[in-house]
Design a protein around this motif. Structure first.
Motif, PDB file in Angstrom:
ATOM      1  N   ARG A  66       0.806  -1.222   0.000  1.00  0.00           N
ATOM      2  CA  ARG A  66       0.000   0.000   0.000  1.00  0.00           C
ATOM      3  C   ARG A  66       0.835   1.266   0.000  1.00  0.00           C
ATOM      4  NH1 ARG A  66      -2.346  -3.641   3.608  1.00  0.00           N
ATOM      5  NH2 ARG A  66      -4.472  -4.276   3.110  1.00  0.00           N
ATOM      6  N   ILE A  67       2.131   1.158  -0.159  1.00  0.00           N
ATOM      7  CA  ILE A  67       3.005   2.311   0.022  1.00  0.00           C
ATOM      8  C   ILE A  67       2.727   3.409  -1.002  1.00  0.00           C
ATOM      9  CG2 ILE A  67       4.924   1.528  -1.435  1.00  0.00           C
ATOM     10  CD1 ILE A  67       6.744   2.459   0.968  1.00  0.00           C
ATOM     11  N   ASN A  68       2.213   3.037  -2.178  1.00  0.00           N
ATOM     12  CA  ASN A  68       1.882   4.036  -3.194  1.00  0.00           C
ATOM     13  C   ASN A  68       0.391   4.340  -3.254  1.00  0.00           C
ATOM     14  OD1 ASN A  68       4.557   4.472  -4.378  1.00  0.00           O
ATOM     15  ND2 ASN A  68       4.402   2.343  -5.061  1.00  0.00           N
ATOM     16  N   ASN A  69      -0.350   3.839  -2.281  1.00  0.00           N
ATOM     17  CA  ASN A  69      -1.802   4.020  -2.267  1.00  0.00           C
ATOM     18  C   ASN A  69      -2.219   5.024  -1.208  1.00  0.00           C
ATOM     19  OD1 ASN A  69      -1.658   1.976  -4.121  1.00  0.00           O
ATOM     20  ND2 ASN A  69      -2.618   0.431  -2.827  1.00  0.00           N
ATOM     21  N   LYS A  70      -3.319   5.698  -1.471  1.00  0.00           N
ATOM     22  CA  LYS A  70      -3.892   6.620  -0.492  1.00  0.00           C
ATOM     23  C   LYS A  70      -5.406   6.608  -0.658  1.00  0.00           C
ATOM     24  CE  LYS A  70      -1.951  10.571   0.508  1.00  0.00           C
ATOM     25  NZ  LYS A  70      -1.487  11.985   0.484  1.00  0.00           N
ATOM     26  N   ARG A  71      -6.092   6.671   0.457  1.00  0.00           N
ATOM     27  CA  ARG A  71      -7.552   6.754   0.441  1.00  0.00           C
ATOM     28  C   ARG A  71      -7.969   8.047   1.125  1.00  0.00           C
ATOM     29  NH1 ARG A  71     -11.384   3.750   3.992  1.00  0.00           N
ATOM     30  NH2 ARG A  71      -9.516   2.754   4.796  1.00  0.00           N
ATOM     31  N   ILE A  72      -8.813   8.832   0.465  1.00  0.00           N
ATOM     32  CA  ILE A  72      -9.249  10.125   0.987  1.00  0.00           C
ATOM     33  C   ILE A  72     -10.767  10.123   1.079  1.00  0.00           C
ATOM     34  CG2 ILE A  72      -9.284  12.627   0.636  1.00  0.00           C
ATOM     35  CD1 ILE A  72      -6.709  12.251  -1.038  1.00  0.00           C
ATOM     36  N   ILE A  73     -11.302  10.486   2.240  1.00  0.00           N
ATOM     37  CA  ILE A  73     -12.745  10.550   2.443  1.00  0.00           C
ATOM     38  C   ILE A  73     -13.103  11.948   2.939  1.00  0.00           C
ATOM     39  CG2 ILE A  73     -14.727   9.634   3.717  1.00  0.00           C
ATOM     40  CD1 ILE A  73     -13.270   6.993   3.939  1.00  0.00           C
ATOM     41  N   VAL A  74     -14.060  12.587   2.266  1.00  0.00           N
ATOM     42  CA  VAL A  74     -14.521  13.915   2.665  1.00  0.00           C
ATOM     43  C   VAL A  74     -16.008  13.838   2.982  1.00  0.00           C
ATOM     44  CG1 VAL A  74     -14.798  16.340   2.022  1.00  0.00           C
ATOM     45  CG2 VAL A  74     -12.776  15.059   1.256  1.00  0.00           C
ATOM     46  N   ASN A  75     -16.372  14.132   4.235  1.00  0.00           N
ATOM     47  CA  ASN A  75     -17.770  14.205   4.650  1.00  0.00           C
ATOM     48  C   ASN A  75     -18.184  15.680   4.667  1.00  0.00           C
ATOM     49  OD1 ASN A  75     -17.579  11.484   5.046  1.00  0.00           O
ATOM     50  ND2 ASN A  75     -17.686  11.547   7.270  1.00  0.00           N
ATOM     51  N   THR A  76     -19.261  16.008   3.976  1.00  0.00           N
ATOM     52  CA  THR A  76     -19.742  17.385   3.913  1.00  0.00           C
ATOM     53  C   THR A  76     -21.095  17.487   4.607  1.00  0.00           C
ATOM     54  OG1 THR A  76     -18.602  17.693   1.798  1.00  0.00           O
ATOM     55  CG2 THR A  76     -20.274  19.319   2.375  1.00  0.00           C
ATOM     56  N   PHE A  77     -21.291  18.583   5.371  1.00  0.00           N
ATOM     57  CA  PHE A  77     -22.487  18.755   6.185  1.00  0.00           C
ATOM     58  C   PHE A  77     -23.213  20.041   5.784  1.00  0.00           C
ATOM     59  CE2 PHE A  77     -19.182  16.546   8.454  1.00  0.00           C
ATOM     60  CZ  PHE A  77     -19.812  15.452   9.006  1.00  0.00           C
ATOM     61  N   ASN A  78     -24.529  20.082   6.052  1.00  0.00           N
ATOM     62  CA  ASN A  78     -25.257  21.321   5.841  1.00  0.00           C
ATOM     63  C   ASN A  78     -25.159  22.206   7.075  1.00  0.00           C
ATOM     64  OD1 ASN A  78     -27.088  20.318   7.739  1.00  0.00           O
ATOM     65  ND2 ASN A  78     -28.617  19.720   6.200  1.00  0.00           N
ATOM     66  N   LYS A  79     -25.847  23.340   7.059  1.00  0.00           N
ATOM     67  CA  LYS A  79     -25.734  24.310   8.159  1.00  0.00           C
ATOM     68  C   LYS A  79     -26.289  23.771   9.470  1.00  0.00           C
ATOM     69  CE  LYS A  79     -30.053  26.661   6.943  1.00  0.00           C
ATOM     70  NZ  LYS A  79     -30.660  27.970   6.570  1.00  0.00           N
ATOM     71  N   ASN A  80     -27.122  22.718   9.396  1.00  0.00           N
ATOM     72  CA  ASN A  80     -27.674  22.113  10.612  1.00  0.00           C
ATOM     73  C   ASN A  80     -26.825  20.951  11.122  1.00  0.00           C
ATOM     74  OD1 ASN A  80     -29.991  23.819  10.627  1.00  0.00           O
ATOM     75  ND2 ASN A  80     -30.885  22.554   9.008  1.00  0.00           N
ATOM     76  N   GLY A  81     -25.694  20.713  10.473  1.00  0.00           N
ATOM     77  CA  GLY A  81     -24.798  19.654  10.910  1.00  0.00           C
ATOM     78  C   GLY A  81     -25.145  18.283  10.390  1.00  0.00           C
ATOM     79  N   LEU A  82     -26.122  18.195   9.466  1.00  0.00           N
ATOM     80  CA  LEU A  82     -26.501  16.902   8.898  1.00  0.00           C
ATOM     81  C   LEU A  82     -25.678  16.627   7.647  1.00  0.00           C
ATOM     82  CD1 LEU A  82     -30.379  17.181   9.255  1.00  0.00           C
ATOM     83  CD2 LEU A  82     -28.810  15.892  10.710  1.00  0.00           C
ATOM     84  N   ILE A  83     -25.248  15.392   7.495  1.00  0.00           N
ATOM     85  CA  ILE A  83     -24.398  15.039   6.372  1.00  0.00           C
ATOM     86  C   ILE A  83     -25.188  15.084   5.073  1.00  0.00           C
ATOM     87  CG2 ILE A  83     -24.807  12.541   6.536  1.00  0.00           C
ATOM     88  CD1 ILE A  83     -21.726  12.292   5.998  1.00  0.00           C
ATOM     89  N   ILE A  84     -24.586  15.675   4.037  1.00  0.00           N
ATOM     90  CA  ILE A  84     -25.248  15.752   2.738  1.00  0.00           C
ATOM     91  C   ILE A  84     -24.471  15.018   1.651  1.00  0.00           C
ATOM     92  CG2 ILE A  84     -26.534  17.868   3.214  1.00  0.00           C
ATOM     93  CD1 ILE A  84     -24.334  19.434   1.801  1.00  0.00           C
ATOM     94  N   SER A  85     -23.184  14.714   1.893  1.00  0.00           N
ATOM     95  CA  SER A  85     -22.446  13.939   0.900  1.00  0.00           C
ATOM     96  C   SER A  85     -21.205  13.319   1.521  1.00  0.00           C
ATOM     97  CB  SER A  85     -22.032  14.805  -0.294  1.00  0.00           C
ATOM     98  OG  SER A  85     -21.046  15.739   0.067  1.00  0.00           O
TER      99      SER A  85
END
Length: 271
Positions: free
Chosen positions: A200-219
């Motif tokens: 896995r030395i050349n691998n990377k995993r990126i996760i982005v959680n995005t929230f609305n103004k009320n703190g609820l996840i939208i994506s």
């Protein structure tokens, strides 16, 4: 099924949430659900991966604790609690036959100290365990995971707001894995990588959680960077519709910009 339980336990049973040290009161908070939820039934309406339309369901008590999780494969998980509604046992069964259970132990602060996970594999009865070590601020300092005679240790680092900024996991073989957290106003970014694992030395995993103004996840956007060529693959989950309390009831999943899954949730509330 067994993998699901281990992931669920790691995510849901510590004294704190993943991002702060405040004790979470019940499973509704852990699952970011609003209102007095009684039952959730999720159904996959469109599936371009394997063509199956599956469902699963969660049942809750009035305290907001999960009582049972089941799916259309006839796999059932039952949850048991003590007087403080701390989870003390989870039993998993497939078509009526119990094949795994997990026992929880707590410290004097009502924080999970240890769990022991027992399961059957063929004629063997196997046992794994996870031990939590806390610092003076009652934050998780280490997780020690014992499985098949091997020990993996994960250490935690925090910022001034008590948010996790780094996890470092070292295996018994000497491989080291990193998880970096970056916080913005409406998003959390996580990066996973290893500098020592040759696979896995050349691998990377990126996760982005995005929230609305009320703190609820939208994506949720997941990007996988693989090999020396740095080829990229992406998975994006978009939450498309919400009920009157702000809980999502429909989402879609795309793989490399192609729609693959559409999922709906029916949410029932206590009167």
């Amino acid at each position: 099924m067994k993998l699901f339980i281990v992931i669920l336990l790691i995510n849901f049973t510590s004294c704190q949430s993943q991002n702060d040290i405040i004790k979470i009161e019940n499973d509704l908070e852990r699952l970011k659900l609003k209102g007095e939820v009684k039952k959730i039934t999720s159904t996959i309406l469109k599936n371009n991966i394997d063509g199956t339309n599956t469902f699963d369901s969660y049942n809750f008590n009035k305290k907001g604790d999960i009582l049972r999780k089941s799916n259309d494969l006839k796999y059932i998980e039952d949850y048991y609690y003590n007087g403080d509604h701390n989870k003390i046992k989870v039993t998993g069964s497939l078509r009526g036959t119990v094949d795994c259970d997990t026992i929880f132990f707590y410290n004097g602060n009502n924080c999970i100290k240890k769990y022991i996970y027992s399961f059957k594999k063929g004629k063997l009865n196997l046992r794994d365990s996870l031990l939590y070590v806390y610092d003076s601020k009652n934050r998780i300092n280490q997780e020690k995971f014992y499985a098949k005679g091997k020990l993996d240790i994960t250490s935690f680092e925090y910022n001034n707001q008590n948010l996790i900024v780094k996890k470092t996991t070292e295996t018994i073989e000497g491989r080291i894995f990193y998880e970096i957290f970056k916080y913005n106003k409406n998003s959390i970014k996580k990066e996973y990588f290893s500098k020592t694992d040759p696979r896995r030395i050349n691998n990377k995993r990126i996760i982005v959680n995005t929230f609305n103004k009320n703190g609820l996840i939208i994506s949720i956007e997941k990007t996988f960077i693989e090999g020396k060529s740095k080829s990229k693959k992406s998975v994006i989950i978009n939450y498309l519709d919400f009920d009157d309390l702000g809980n999502w009831i429909k989402c879609s999943t795309t793989y490399d910009s192609e729609l693959q899954l559409i999922k709906e949730r029916k949410i029932e509330y206590f009167d």
